[in-house]
Motif scaffolding. Structure first.
Motif, short mmCIF file in Angstrom:
data_model
loop_
_atom_site.label_atom_id
_atom_site.label_comp_id
_atom_site.label_asym_id
_atom_site.label_seq_id
_atom_site.Cartn_x
_atom_site.Cartn_y
_atom_site.Cartn_z
N ILE A 110 51.60 58.92 0.62
CA ILE A 110 52.12 57.54 1.56
C ILE A 110 51.51 56.57 0.84
N ARG A 111 52.38 55.56 0.47
CA ARG A 111 51.85 54.26 -0.31
C ARG A 111 51.76 53.06 0.58
N LEU A 112 50.84 52.30 0.50
CA LEU A 112 50.95 51.16 1.47
C LEU A 112 50.62 49.93 0.38
N PRO A 121 37.24 50.66 -4.18
CA PRO A 121 38.46 50.67 -5.02
C PRO A 121 38.42 51.94 -5.93
N ARG A 122 39.68 52.47 -6.22
CA ARG A 122 39.87 53.31 -7.22
C ARG A 122 38.72 54.69 -7.35
N ARG A 123 38.79 55.08 -6.16
CA ARG A 123 37.69 56.26 -5.96
C ARG A 123 38.24 57.02 -4.89
N ARG A 178 42.26 53.84 -2.91
CA ARG A 178 42.43 52.20 -2.43
C ARG A 178 42.28 51.72 -4.02
N PHE A 179 43.35 50.74 -4.16
CA PHE A 179 43.20 49.70 -5.25
C PHE A 179 43.35 48.29 -4.68
N ALA A 180 42.31 47.62 -5.15
CA ALA A 180 42.27 46.28 -4.81
C ALA A 180 42.95 45.40 -5.40
N SER A 181 43.56 44.03 -4.52
CA SER A 181 44.32 43.16 -5.40
C SER A 181 43.32 42.39 -6.32
N PRO A 182 43.70 41.87 -7.61
CA PRO A 182 44.99 42.28 -8.12
C PRO A 182 45.35 43.45 -8.92
N ALA A 183 44.27 44.33 -8.89
CA ALA A 183 44.29 45.46 -9.96
C ALA A 183 45.20 46.69 -9.34
N SER A 184 46.43 46.52 -9.25
CA SER A 184 47.04 47.33 -8.35
C SER A 184 48.59 47.42 -8.98
N PHE A 185 49.33 48.45 -8.85
CA PHE A 185 50.70 48.63 -9.14
C PHE A 185 51.45 47.17 -8.81
N THR A 186 51.25 46.94 -7.46
CA THR A 186 52.08 45.79 -7.07
C THR A 186 51.29 44.47 -7.36
N ALA A 224 47.05 51.08 -1.13
CA ALA A 224 46.45 52.36 -0.74
C ALA A 224 47.32 53.48 -0.70
N GLU A 225 46.52 54.81 -1.04
CA GLU A 225 47.59 55.91 -0.89
C GLU A 225 46.87 56.85 0.12
N LEU A 226 47.76 57.52 0.66
CA LEU A 226 47.05 58.58 1.76
C LEU A 226 47.95 59.70 1.35
N HIS A 227 46.94 60.58 0.45
CA HIS A 227 47.39 61.94 0.16
C HIS A 227 47.20 63.13 1.22
N VAL A 228 48.49 63.28 2.14
CA VAL A 228 48.18 63.95 3.22
C VAL A 228 49.09 65.35 2.87
N GLY A 255 54.04 39.16 -11.26
CA GLY A 255 54.09 39.28 -12.67
C GLY A 255 53.39 40.58 -13.31
N LYS A 256 53.51 41.61 -12.74
CA LYS A 256 53.04 42.75 -13.30
C LYS A 256 53.97 43.08 -14.30
N MET A 257 55.13 42.87 -14.12
CA MET A 257 56.12 43.40 -15.12
C MET A 257 57.37 42.62 -15.03
N GLY A 267 60.20 54.06 -1.67
CA GLY A 267 58.87 54.54 -2.10
C GLY A 267 58.70 54.00 -3.50
N LYS A 268 59.57 53.34 -4.16
CA LYS A 268 59.24 52.86 -5.48
C LYS A 268 59.23 51.29 -5.39
N1 LIG Z 1 48.93 58.31 -7.62
C1 LIG Z 1 49.77 57.40 -8.08
N2 LIG Z 1 50.15 58.16 -9.24
C2 LIG Z 1 51.26 57.22 -9.97
C3 LIG Z 1 51.48 55.96 -9.61
C4 LIG Z 1 50.86 55.57 -8.37
O1 LIG Z 1 51.23 54.26 -7.95
N3 LIG Z 1 50.15 56.48 -7.68
N4 LIG Z 1 52.44 55.29 -10.36
C5 LIG Z 1 53.10 54.43 -9.91
O2 LIG Z 1 54.29 54.10 -10.03
C6 LIG Z 1 52.59 55.79 -11.74
C7 LIG Z 1 51.45 55.00 -12.46
N5 LIG Z 1 51.58 53.67 -12.55
C8 LIG Z 1 50.61 52.76 -12.30
C9 LIG Z 1 50.78 51.51 -12.96
C10 LIG Z 1 49.50 50.51 -12.68
C11 LIG Z 1 48.66 50.75 -11.67
C12 LIG Z 1 47.64 49.99 -11.44
O3 LIG Z 1 46.60 50.08 -10.82
N6 LIG Z 1 47.71 48.72 -12.37
C13 LIG Z 1 46.53 47.90 -12.21
C14 LIG Z 1 45.49 48.17 -13.08
C15 LIG Z 1 45.55 48.39 -14.44
C16 LIG Z 1 44.59 49.23 -14.96
O4 LIG Z 1 43.37 49.82 -14.35
O5 LIG Z 1 44.60 49.40 -16.44
C17 LIG Z 1 47.16 46.39 -12.75
O6 LIG Z 1 48.06 46.51 -13.39
O7 LIG Z 1 46.38 45.55 -12.49
C18 LIG Z 1 48.74 52.07 -11.29
C19 LIG Z 1 49.64 53.07 -11.24
C20 LIG Z 1 52.72 56.93 -11.94
N7 LIG Z 1 51.72 57.83 -11.08
#
Ligand SMILES: Nc1nc2c(c(=O)[nH]1)N(C=O)[C@@H](CNc1ccc(C(=O)N[C@@H](CCC(=O)O)C(=O)O)cc1)CN2
Length: 454
Positions: free
Chosen positions: A30-32, A51-53, A75-83, A88-92, A129-131, A453-454
């Motif tokens: 579950i992703r937040l 973060p990241r642990r 947990r991923f702290a802003s701004p170093a996260s997918f969004t 945070a991700e809860l792996h349940v 601005g991540k992509m 979820g995406k």
């Molecule tokens: N558990 C898990 N697996 C996953 C994802 C996820 O969100 N969670 N993904 C999700 O789709 C894909 C991987 N994509 C990801 C892309 C960017 C970041 C991220 O944290 N980006 C930061 C830090 C970059 C870095 O450390 O190099 C950033 O862009 O600032 C995480 C996952 C596939 N696997």
């Protein structure tokens, strides 16, 4: 790129969704994402992990205190996260009741926490601005990828291959625009002509690359969507049996009665890493009733749009079926000929120079060879025109076509000011492609096809 920052990224809401698929699974994720993530974590697991642990924690309902599950929390702290936001991700554990209880608990955390809309995580990643948009589309395609070719093409796009090509075009066109403007300003100094010539040369080079990209677009779209293969032939030639054999399951109803298949029956296959939609359809003949007539009409329409046709001739017949023969002769090279019912003895070896592969759906003879022939033919179609940027969607084709049209008008534009306008038009189209301009309307088109979820 759209401006970064929380406000642009999602309006302050914190969203959550099941990131792993539905259906039975050992673990569900579950992703937040959003500003309230640290608070929600504190309420659910009694603290905010570093973060990241990955850490193992008991998940509790914030109001009742009841333990809901034992989960891995990441947990991923802003701004170093997918969004780019707090994530945070809860792996349940994967049970539906667990997922529901955790969803319930998240809602009970309050503070603008709500379920995510389809594509909302990636949308926020784009807005922060991540992509760019093409990379976001690449992610959608990766999630949907069924075959190797689809996976490779999607990954390249998700990693910015198309974005980089478009950026290269935009950079040169911007330079051309600057030169073109300069030629207006310095027209009297004699440097105008030179700048004008260089601007045109830059635009022409870009034009050539765009043409090449457009030439490969059909192929790339096919890789993404699947190649279309039509099985055609007279009624009772054995088309449905052949489809079932190739599919490895009873997808189509088979009977001795001619005209059993009335609608188009499609099955998805993976042929050598390429996605293929194989279709069985009504036999080509003068229909006996209205329903069959509609079936025959659909069969012709489907076959017309097919990338490849498997023409099935009754191998036991003395003469090839006339209607099928017409389709074969209209598609030189785009046909694979089959002589069916080979277990009963084959009389037909070729039709109008197209060799017929003897095949029996009863014994399985020739099925393997037919599958190989199909795989090779599809591989051939997939390779054609490779190289350069890969335009995988109608949206890309439309933007590049419009940009190209503007560039083609450059040499005939009478005034330098008009040339500048065309260059701006072309740049604007490229901006739409990557999401740099007119963001809102383009966003709708891109993100409405995502899953939750995406
Ligand atoms: N558990 C898990 N697996 C996953 C994802 C996820 O969100 N969670 N993904 C999700 O789709 C894909 C991987 N994509 C990801 C892309 C960017 C970041 C991220 O944290 N980006 C930061 C830090 C970059 C870095 O450390 O190099 C950033 O862009 O600032 C995480 C996952 C596939 N696997």
């Amino acid at each position: 790129m759209a401006e970064a920052g929380g406000a642009a990224g999602g309006g302050g809401d914190t969203i959550f969704a099941l990131a792993s698929g539905s259906g039975r699974a050992g673990v569900a994720v579950i992703r937040l994402s959003g500003p309230a993530v640290p608070e929600a974590l504190a309420a659910l697991v009694g603290g905010v992990p570093e973060p990241r642990r990955a850490v193992l924690r008991r998940l509790r309902h914030p109001r009742t205190g009841e333990v809901l599950d034992r989960a891995v929390v990441l947990r991923f702290a802003s701004p170093a996260s997918f969004t780019g936001e707090e994530v945070a991700e809860l792996h349940v554990h994967g049970g539906r009741a667990v997922i529901e209880a955790v969803g319930e608990a998240l809602l009970a955390c309050g503070k603008g926490i709500r379920p995510a809309e389809p594509g909302e995580f990636t949308r926020r990643a784009f807005l922060n601005g991540k992509m760019d948009l093409t990379a976001a589309e690449g992610i959608a395609d990766l999630v949907a990828a069924e075959t190797e070719a689809q996976r490779r093409q999607a990954l390249a796009q998700a990693e910015g291959a198309l974005a980089a090509t478009v950026a290269g075009w935009a950079e040169r066109l911007t330079r051309a625009l600057a030169l073109s403007e300069a030629s207006i300003d310095f027209a009297d100094d004699g440097v105008g002509d030179e700048a004008e010539t260089e601007a045109l040369a830059l635009a022409q080079a870009v034009e050539g690359e765009m043409e090449a990209a457009l030439a490969g677009a059909r192929r790339a779209e096919r890789v993404r969507e699947g190649f279309r293969v039509a099985i055609i032939g007279a009624p009772n030639a054995g088309k449905s049996s052949l489809l079932n054999r190739l599919a490895g399951r009873e997808a189509a109803i088979v009977s001795a009665r001619a005209g059993t298949t009335r609608d188009v029956i499609e099955v998805r296959l993976d042929l050598g890493g390429q996605a293929v939609t194989l279709a069985d359809m009504a036999g080509l003949r003068e229909a006996e009733d209205e329903i069959e007539a509609e079936g025959v009409r659909r069969a012709f329409a489907w076959a017309e749009r097919a990338d490849l046709v498997v023409a099935v001739f009754d191998g036991t017949a003395e003469a090839p079926d006339a209607a099928t023969r017409v389709v074969v002769s209209a598609r030189p090279g785009g046909c694979i000929g089959v002589a069916s019912k080979s277990d009963l003895g084959v009389r037909l070896a070729e039709v109008d120079g197209v060799p017929l592969l003897p095949v029996s759906s009863v014994t399985g003879e020739g099925i393997e060879r037919l599958a190989e022939a199909l795989t090779a033919a599809i591989a051939g179609l997939a390779e054609r025109g490779a190289g350069g940027a890969v335009l995988t969607r109608a949206r890309h084709v439309s933007a590049v076509s419009s940009a190209l049209a503007a560039l083609r008008r450059l040499p005939v534009a009478a005034l330098p000011e008009m040339r500048g306008e065309e260059l701006r038009l072309a740049l604007r189209e490229l901006g739409r492609l990557t999401g740099r301009v007119d963001v809102e309307d383009v966003l709708e088109v891109v993100f409405r096809t995502f899953c939750v979820g995406k």
